[in-house]
Motif scaffolding. Structure first.
Motif, short mmCIF file in Angstrom:
data_model
loop_
_atom_site.label_atom_id
_atom_site.label_comp_id
_atom_site.label_asym_id
_atom_site.label_seq_id
_atom_site.Cartn_x
_atom_site.Cartn_y
_atom_site.Cartn_z
N LYS A 1 49.09 52.66 65.69
CA LYS A 1 48.89 53.89 66.71
C LYS A 1 50.17 54.65 66.26
O LYS A 1 50.62 54.38 66.05
CB LYS A 1 48.84 53.98 67.88
N ASP A 2 48.94 55.73 65.60
CA ASP A 2 50.86 56.82 65.27
C ASP A 2 51.51 57.25 67.02
O ASP A 2 50.79 56.46 68.04
CB ASP A 2 49.90 57.94 64.63
N LEU A 3 52.06 58.13 66.31
CA LEU A 3 53.23 58.00 67.85
C LEU A 3 52.58 59.17 68.84
O LEU A 3 52.81 59.19 70.30
CB LEU A 3 54.42 58.58 67.03
N SER A 4 51.09 59.63 68.63
CA SER A 4 50.83 60.37 69.01
C SER A 4 49.65 60.10 70.09
O SER A 4 49.07 60.35 71.19
CB SER A 4 49.67 61.97 69.07
N GLY A 5 49.30 58.67 69.66
CA GLY A 5 48.77 57.87 70.60
C GLY A 5 47.09 57.68 70.15
O GLY A 5 46.28 56.64 69.89
N LYS A 6 46.92 58.09 68.47
CA LYS A 6 46.19 57.64 68.55
C LYS A 6 45.65 56.48 67.33
O LYS A 6 46.64 56.16 66.21
CB LYS A 6 45.21 58.86 66.87
#
Length: 222
Positions: free
Chosen positions: A61-66
């Motif tokens: 996941k990226d840091l935004s949670g995606k």
């Protein structure tokens, strides 16, 4: 076609050709730019004995949670993916249980070896510590979730080593608390905290074959 129209035709053709070349170069530059902002990430998942974990679930996941990637390792424990250059959160699951979580920073081609909290459990089965029991049913329950994580019914092999008086079954499990149940003519269970690779012995499992051997031993001694 008069000379004026012919000149216009030539001029339009030249303009069209230049436009086509320009757009083509723009596409190449754009593709090159996109590739320059992506890198190859290679991850090797292994257990605590450094054995490859095939079919481990890998979630990135990226840091935004995606979620940008969700897949499984191949037969040798690897995944190969291409991602944009940035920081990510890496999560690995084995038997639907989280066994690793951490961060990775992808700024260049990266090869990561991840040691996951997966341990080897050897189950030894015999009668009175001297007669191997070669057929049994094994059930393993996660005592935290109360879910059955492993079931096996069938032949238990005797390892090719000297002085082996048990049939043994080795499997891999995530760290955790488990109830291990072995059944044949009777039933025996043990509670374990799997925080390292270990061997547990079930010395009071009876089968028709083991009882027959025991009777023969008793008759021979008498």
């Amino acid at each position: 076609m008069d000379s004026v129209d012919y000149k216009k035709y030539i001029l339009l053709s030249i303009i069209l050709l230049i436009s086509t070349i320009f757009n083509s170069n723009q596409s190449i530059l754009s593709y090159s730019y996109m590739n320059n902002n992506r890198e190859i990430l290679q991850i090797l998942c292994v257990d605590m004995e450094n054995k490859p974990l095939n079919k481990a679930e890998v979630i990135i996941k990226d840091l935004s949670g995606k979620t940008v990637y969700n897949g499984t390792t191949n037969s040798t424990g690897w995944i190969y993916i291409e991602l944009p250059k940035k920081k990510y959160i890496l999560k690995i699951l084995w038997l639907k249980t989280p066994v690793y979580m951490g961060n990775i920073s992808l700024t260049k081609p990266l090869i990561e070896k991840i040691q996951c909290k997966v341990y080897h459990l050897t189950i030894a089965i015999n009668l009175l510590y001297i007669i191997p029991v070669r057929h049994a049913k094994i059930t393993i329950i996660n005592t935290t979730s109360e879910k059955t994580v492993y079931t096996y019914i069938g032949e238990i092999k005797i390892p090719y080593r000297l002085y082996i008086l048990s049939a043994e079954k080795t499997l891999r499990l995530p760290a955790g608390n488990y109830t291990v149940i072995v059944e044949m003519l009777n039933r025996q269970s043990q509670e374990i905290n799997l925080n390292k690779s270990m061997k547990i012995v079930f010395p009071y499992i009876a089968s028709f074959g083991s009882l027959f051997i025991l009777i023969c031993i008793i008759i021979a001694v008498i």
